[in-house]
Write an enzyme that holds these catalytic residues in place. Sequence first.
Site, PDB file in Angstrom:
ATOM      1  N   GLU A 245       2.957  31.473   5.549  1.00 11.67           N
ATOM      2  CA  GLU A 245       1.623  31.240   4.966  1.00 11.67           C
ATOM      3  C   GLU A 245       0.738  30.807   6.114  1.00 11.67           C
ATOM      4  OE1 GLU A 245       0.693  31.746   1.970  1.00 11.67           O
ATOM      5  OE2 GLU A 245       2.537  31.842   0.802  1.00 11.67           O
ATOM      6  N   CYS A 279      -7.259  26.522   4.401  1.00  8.49           N
ATOM      7  CA  CYS A 279      -6.811  27.868   4.781  1.00  8.49           C
ATOM      8  C   CYS A 279      -7.560  28.924   3.975  1.00  8.49           C
ATOM      9  CB  CYS A 279      -5.305  28.004   4.594  1.00  8.49           C
ATOM     10  SG  CYS A 279      -4.728  27.610   2.944  1.00  8.49           S
TER      11      CYS A 279
HETATM   12  P1  NDP Z   1       0.127  24.611  13.162  1.00  5.45           P
HETATM   13  O1  NDP Z   1       0.553  26.023  13.190  1.00  5.45           O
HETATM   14  O2  NDP Z   1      -0.347  23.980  14.418  1.00  5.45           O
HETATM   15  O3  NDP Z   1       1.341  23.693  12.648  1.00  5.45           O
HETATM   16  C1  NDP Z   1       1.995  23.925  11.425  1.00  5.45           C
HETATM   17  C2  NDP Z   1       3.349  23.237  11.455  1.00  5.45           C
HETATM   18  O4  NDP Z   1       4.212  23.900  12.384  1.00  5.45           O
HETATM   19  C3  NDP Z   1       3.287  21.778  11.896  1.00  5.45           C
HETATM   20  O5  NDP Z   1       4.222  21.028  11.164  1.00  5.45           O
HETATM   21  C4  NDP Z   1       3.678  21.888  13.337  1.00  5.45           C
HETATM   22  O6  NDP Z   1       4.189  20.696  13.848  1.00  5.45           O
HETATM   23  C5  NDP Z   1       4.756  22.941  13.278  1.00  5.45           C
HETATM   24  N1  NDP Z   1       5.063  23.571  14.551  1.00  5.45           N
HETATM   25  C6  NDP Z   1       4.327  23.576  15.699  1.00  5.45           C
HETATM   26  N2  NDP Z   1       4.947  24.308  16.658  1.00  5.45           N
HETATM   27  C7  NDP Z   1       6.091  24.772  16.119  1.00  5.45           C
HETATM   28  C8  NDP Z   1       7.149  25.602  16.599  1.00  5.45           C
HETATM   29  N3  NDP Z   1       7.141  26.107  17.827  1.00  5.45           N
HETATM   30  N4  NDP Z   1       8.164  25.890  15.756  1.00  5.45           N
HETATM   31  C9  NDP Z   1       8.169  25.414  14.493  1.00  5.45           C
HETATM   32  N5  NDP Z   1       7.194  24.621  13.971  1.00  5.45           N
HETATM   33  C10 NDP Z   1       6.169  24.307  14.773  1.00  5.45           C
HETATM   34  O7  NDP Z   1      -0.952  24.518  12.009  1.00  5.45           O
HETATM   35  P2  NDP Z   1      -1.824  23.266  11.583  1.00  5.45           P
HETATM   36  O8  NDP Z   1      -0.931  22.118  11.237  1.00  5.45           O
HETATM   37  O9  NDP Z   1      -2.896  23.066  12.598  1.00  5.45           O
HETATM   38  O10 NDP Z   1      -2.471  23.783  10.215  1.00  5.45           O
HETATM   39  C11 NDP Z   1      -3.645  24.520  10.160  1.00  5.45           C
HETATM   40  C12 NDP Z   1      -3.335  25.987   9.931  1.00  5.45           C
HETATM   41  O11 NDP Z   1      -2.581  26.139   8.759  1.00  5.45           O
HETATM   42  C13 NDP Z   1      -4.586  26.817   9.721  1.00  5.45           C
HETATM   43  O12 NDP Z   1      -4.483  28.029  10.434  1.00  5.45           O
HETATM   44  C14 NDP Z   1      -4.570  27.084   8.223  1.00  5.45           C
HETATM   45  O13 NDP Z   1      -5.261  28.239   7.834  1.00  5.45           O
HETATM   46  C15 NDP Z   1      -3.104  27.193   7.964  1.00  5.45           C
HETATM   47  N6  NDP Z   1      -2.824  26.966   6.546  1.00  5.45           N
HETATM   48  C16 NDP Z   1      -2.387  28.025   5.793  1.00  5.45           C
HETATM   49  C17 NDP Z   1      -2.169  27.851   4.443  1.00  5.45           C
HETATM   50  C18 NDP Z   1      -1.647  28.979   3.620  1.00  5.45           C
HETATM   51  O14 NDP Z   1      -1.139  28.698   2.547  1.00  5.45           O
HETATM   52  N7  NDP Z   1      -1.729  30.224   4.028  1.00  5.45           N
HETATM   53  C19 NDP Z   1      -2.403  26.551   3.782  1.00  5.45           C
HETATM   54  C20 NDP Z   1      -2.833  25.529   4.665  1.00  5.45           C
HETATM   55  C21 NDP Z   1      -3.035  25.741   6.006  1.00  5.45           C
HETATM   56  P3  NDP Z   1       3.213  19.700  14.615  1.00  5.45           P
HETATM   57  O15 NDP Z   1       2.086  19.366  13.682  1.00  5.45           O
HETATM   58  O16 NDP Z   1       4.086  18.558  14.884  1.00  5.45           O
HETATM   59  O17 NDP Z   1       2.725  20.450  15.845  1.00  5.45           O
END
Ligand code: NDP
Length: 498
Positions: A245, A279
């Site tokens: 997502e 999102c």
């Molecule tokens: P990120 O992609 O930065 O992070 C998402 C999660 O992935 C966090 O828990 C992050 O940890 C973790 N993560 C980071 N690097 C890795 C890796 N290499 N391997 C596995 N996990 C990892 O997104 P954001 O938290 O900034 O969220 C915003 C984004 O989410 C926007 O693009 C938004 O559109 C999307 N979103 C999509 C939704 C949907 O349903 N389609 C709903 C809500 C948001 P950490 O925070 O510790 O870096």
Amino acid sequence: MTAVHVPGTPVIEDGRLVSTSPATGAEAGRVPVASVADVEATVARARAAAPWWAGLGFTGRRERLLRWRAVLAKRIEELAELVHVEGGKPVPDAIVEIVTAVEHVDWAARNARRVLGPRRMRSRLVLAEFSAHLEYQPHGVIGVIGPWNYPVFTPIGSVAYALAAGNTVVLKPSEYTPAVGQWLVDTFAEVVGEQPVFSAVHGLGDVGAALCRSGVDKVAFTGSTATGRKVMAACAESLTPVLIEAGGKDAMIVDADADLDAAADAAVWGALTNAGQTCIGIERVYAVEPVFDAFVDKVVQRADRLTVGADGADIGPITMPSQLDVIRRHIDDALARGGRAVLGGAEAVQPPYVRPTVLVDVPEDSAAVREETFGPTLTINRVRDADEAVTLANALPYGLGGSVFGRRRAVAVARRLRSGMASVNSALTFAGMSTLPFGGVGDSGFGRIHGEDGLREFARAKAITRRRARSLLPAMTFDRTDADVARLVKVVKMMYGR
Ligand code: NDP
């Protein structure tokens, strides 16, 4: 990381992840950081708990999940306050988020048996001597990786459905909102204390990566498209299935016969709720020429009334301080390329806040139109007609949600949007409709949470045939005779050859 605090930026101190309010810098929570070994041990415990949880059956799990739902509902103010402190989200926005999450827990719990439980399927004439049985069995352990922008709604969209389907779950919350993730786990443990059915591991992106490699049976990732690619690559190493997502750049289309007041209300809400960090937020509007000016005026009037601040305001701070640079770059780029700010503008970015900004006549190739801004900004561009609006709305690699305002053609236009979801004469409402699947296409990801598809996403189909009579046309045996095969040929020509 050092202990120099930029409010809102998480730090690690003595092996603990400390989250802080992006508005005040006040500490929101402190949780232990997991090592790779800790992640593996947590997954191992979740795996050991899986047979017990699956063994409770649909009825037992429903009862537990409904009790958890009741805890979430009863303590909604407490959770909303934590969401507010940790992420900066206004309390009323947090309440709306939690209400939606509670509804999903309720629906998933109540519908899992109907959607996933064992059922007889029809037999066809060709294998009429066999009965057909289908059921959806849990995968085992699901790893859920969540973002910070909706720290309750987003993980629960996967967690509740995965649990209802009979899986155990290990959640890696965003490093910006670990306390909310831990609160969800702790309250679940109040109603399911016997086994670690739902647990959390905390830390930075490397902990998420470790979860992908930990041997979980499926990963449900919600976050940015860029991280989604990394998650998928990590999961590919062990052929672990993934649900992605990812981000979006959702458009609203305002047609000539739209109710402009309602459209302006929904555009302002869809673009600016949660400071635009949504999102499925409305980031672009395409309004047809005859209504363009009136619509823009109404949007500006409404957006201009909104208050910005830490407590009691309509719009809170930007949760992730680094996102301020992205928002500023998008506004600057739009203005440099000939777009106009009819509200806000370059000076709207006042860390940690961004004042509502409405940009019009922004070139379609600018960052403000093409890239996810994730701030309280909105572009509104004029189009000849709804057809041109659909073409422009569909021109990006993203395809998450969308909105259409109009009467006569609105549903037809919504169907033509290249997106997983759309709302007609409202914005974002599909997210709270627990009967409907939620997910995107293209760079917005694949797979579905919510609804029947969301339950099936966390289970695998198990198909069983059972002999109920002797075969009149033996085919799948070496005992068949030439005459049997000849009869088979005759039957197939008779049944399908016309
Ligand atoms: P990120 O992609 O930065 O992070 C998402 C999660 O992935 C966090 O828990 C992050 O940890 C973790 N993560 C980071 N690097 C890795 C890796 N290499 N391997 C596995 N996990 C990892 O997104 P954001 O938290 O900034 O969220 C915003 C984004 O989410 C926007 O693009 C938004 O559109 C999307 N979103 C999509 C939704 C949907 O349903 N389609 C709903 C809500 C948001 P950490 O925070 O510790 O870096």
